[in-house]
Design an enzyme around this catalytic site. Sequence first.
Site, mmCIF file in Angstrom:
data_model
loop_
_atom_site.group_PDB
_atom_site.id
_atom_site.type_symbol
_atom_site.label_atom_id
_atom_site.label_comp_id
_atom_site.label_asym_id
_atom_site.label_seq_id
_atom_site.Cartn_x
_atom_site.Cartn_y
_atom_site.Cartn_z
ATOM 1 N N GLU A 144 44.064 44.867 41.190
ATOM 2 C CA GLU A 144 44.302 43.857 42.221
ATOM 3 C C GLU A 144 43.359 42.737 41.864
ATOM 4 O OE1 GLU A 144 43.750 41.628 44.394
ATOM 5 O OE2 GLU A 144 43.705 42.492 46.411
ATOM 6 N N GLU A 153 42.226 34.151 39.015
ATOM 7 C CA GLU A 153 40.999 34.944 38.896
ATOM 8 C C GLU A 153 40.921 35.659 37.549
ATOM 9 O OE1 GLU A 153 40.416 37.490 42.309
ATOM 10 O OE2 GLU A 153 40.103 35.744 43.583
HETATM 11 N N1 SAH Z 1 40.658 46.858 44.238
HETATM 12 C C1 SAH Z 1 40.022 46.453 45.485
HETATM 13 C C2 SAH Z 1 39.293 45.134 45.370
HETATM 14 C C3 SAH Z 1 40.087 43.959 44.854
HETATM 15 S S1 SAH Z 1 39.173 42.462 44.782
HETATM 16 C C4 SAH Z 1 41.053 46.434 46.568
HETATM 17 O O1 SAH Z 1 42.232 46.311 46.232
HETATM 18 O O2 SAH Z 1 40.724 46.493 47.752
HETATM 19 C C5 SAH Z 1 38.964 42.228 43.081
HETATM 20 C C6 SAH Z 1 37.644 42.800 42.546
HETATM 21 O O3 SAH Z 1 37.763 42.810 41.146
HETATM 22 C C7 SAH Z 1 36.411 41.986 42.843
HETATM 23 O O4 SAH Z 1 35.442 42.845 43.385
HETATM 24 C C8 SAH Z 1 35.958 41.445 41.468
HETATM 25 O O5 SAH Z 1 34.543 41.412 41.367
HETATM 26 C C9 SAH Z 1 36.542 42.438 40.522
HETATM 27 N N2 SAH Z 1 36.969 42.005 39.172
HETATM 28 C C10 SAH Z 1 37.806 40.986 38.873
HETATM 29 N N3 SAH Z 1 38.111 40.972 37.563
HETATM 30 C C11 SAH Z 1 37.437 42.014 37.005
HETATM 31 C C12 SAH Z 1 37.364 42.528 35.683
HETATM 32 N N4 SAH Z 1 38.088 41.984 34.696
HETATM 33 N N5 SAH Z 1 36.569 43.588 35.478
HETATM 34 C C13 SAH Z 1 35.879 44.163 36.481
HETATM 35 N N6 SAH Z 1 35.927 43.721 37.753
HETATM 36 C C14 SAH Z 1 36.706 42.669 38.018
#
Ligand code: SAH
Length: 685
Positions: A144, A153
């Site tokens: 996500e 993002e």
């Molecule tokens: N999976 C959770 C949070 C989603 S928010 C849910 O669905 O509730 C997205 C998160 O991904 C954020 O905390 C951000 O820090 C992290 N993130 C984004 N890209 C990333 C990457 N390539 N590797 C590791 N973390 C990542």
Amino acid sequence: MKTFCGRANPTTGALDWVEESEEYDYHQEIARSCFADMLHDHDRNEKYFKGIRAAVSRIKDRGERVVVLDIGTGTGLLSMMAVTAGADFCYAVEVFKPMAEAAQSIVKKNNFSDKIKIINKHSSDVTVGPDGDMQEQANLLITELFDTELIGEGALPSYEHAHQHLVKAGCEAVPHRATIYAQLVESELLWRWAQLQPVEVEGARLVPPPAVGRCPGAHSVCDIQLSQVSPTNFTPLSPLCTMFSVDFSKPVSSAFQSHSTSFVAQSGGRAQVVLSWWDLDMDPSGTIVCSMAPSWMYPQPTMAPWRDHWMQSVYFLPVETQVAEQEELSLTVCHDDYSLWYSLQSHSLQDVRAKTLQSRPSCTCQAHLVWNRPRFGELNDRQRTVSYIAALRSVLAEDRVCLSVSDGSLLPVFAHMLGAKKVFSLENSRMSKQVIEEVLEANSVKGGVALLEIRPEQLTSQDLGGDQISVLLGEPYFSTSLLPWHSLFFWYCRTALAGLLRPDASILPCSASLHVVAVEFQDLWRIRAACGTCEGFDVSPMDEMVQRSLDFRESREAEPHPLWEYPCRALTQSAAVMTFDFTQCVPEQPSSSRGSLPFIRIGRCHGVALWMEYHLTDDVTVSGGLTQPISEQGTCEWSRHRKQGVYFLRSAWDSSGDGGAAVSYSFTFEPSLGDIKMDFSITDQ
Ligand code: SAH
């Protein structure tokens, strides 16, 4: 540990050395993050859970072990779903350390520690192998990583890397696919955010510089709660077009791509704006769909799920073009690794492809850097212009020397057009000076306003050619303002300029007032409300972490929100709680105000809304908050140009509306800090 940070104070304009704990920014990030909003997004969570269950079953049906890679695990939610659905092991990757720690304690609390490994890394740094972060490649990819624009993002590079290194060929993915939709519209309201429109000033016409009209506009995406833009505010010129899909279960490329969709214009009009959103198919057959469509796309708008972490996008076409009904057109979307941009082609032109741009267009005229989108909307607000012109007319005479203090303001140009003897304007940057210069040039009044790139406290009588100021003008507007009262910077400027003002000088606005009303939010409360459990998982460590960050400052703070996008209902009357007299200098002593607002409507009070009103003269006022009286039912109409302040109560209060309880407030304006401290409590009357 404490550190000293140099920060420009938005109210006093001074560079303050503030003692900040190193953790301050980190706490701000957590306190203002949208994790609560995501966890409250039941539609999203439920569909992820369904999609994950279906994917786990498909893999199990093939007789394989289910090894999950969850990129961006956040609270660990999606990994916990996967294990619950029967996955054998999850590698949960999270780059943000405090989140990775929260995930660790949430996973432990829910007894999944043996099946979920939290890896505090960016996914592109994750290694696979006997000594690696992952023992083996995964066969279920769960992510996500999306923002309102889908790819902003960095989802594409993360997927690209994961498919190359971290997952097996032929893996399952949840979500399986994303699809982007777009609709071409004519919208006077939205176009006002992109282009300066001609302004009528006492029978004369102020036209925008030609360079602004030719400019493709700001680079950044415009993400808004499109459900709050009524369909009466735009005319669709195209049907809803499916622009492109990305299959996340196959190798993904983050390289430049373009996709065109042909259509026949369903109505003639000015092609200006593209409205866009996306949906996620959680399974290959597309039976579990999570859609970002605005509420007016639903047969019953109240059925639309609300979320703030994903909204809709508005793209402004590089130029406005007239299209005819039944005309054959193509809408093209291009994307690079992080962003999308649109262009429109007419089939009557020979080379349809020739006009698609290989790189994202960005502002060439500087005006889109000086004026953000709400600011364009503000400058294009005719009613507001009428108020300023009426007020200006009442203080201007032929012998008047005016000085304007506001960023990138048209007020000094109006003052010149209204016949002031001399007009000076203090510009905060070379760029805003240049943009106003171009406005003057486009209207053949170059030299009509002397533009000075000087700070108010450094301005001398010499800079003004020996003249004394008879009218000090401000909207006031400053690009550094985050909260409504930061515009009190005008008062500090007025104080710094006191020695250059004639004793009988007019100050416009002559005063400002801070207003409050206690409200029930339709939805915005979700972004700050504790979650407790989410889809059956205990996520309270996340709530506690947010609470610690909110409490990090001694007093809780108000935060800025554009309330026209977030409907709320007034539960009390509104009140002016502080007044600031710009005809006098900023006092040295703090001033305070206390009072209470009895609840007069039934509802759940989540907090208070705060805004400023500017009294241009004794009888002309412009509001940065409520633009209409509160309706009998408590409906509030908010200015779209400025953000209002929102102070969330620690816990919501159920009002019976009989006046038996009230919101008690206390405000203190600290002149030396340029800050307004506030506190609210619920009291019995
Ligand atoms: N999976 C959770 C949070 C989603 S928010 C849910 O669905 O509730 C997205 C998160 O991904 C954020 O905390 C951000 O820090 C992290 N993130 C984004 N890209 C990333 C990457 N390539 N590797 C590791 N973390 C990542």
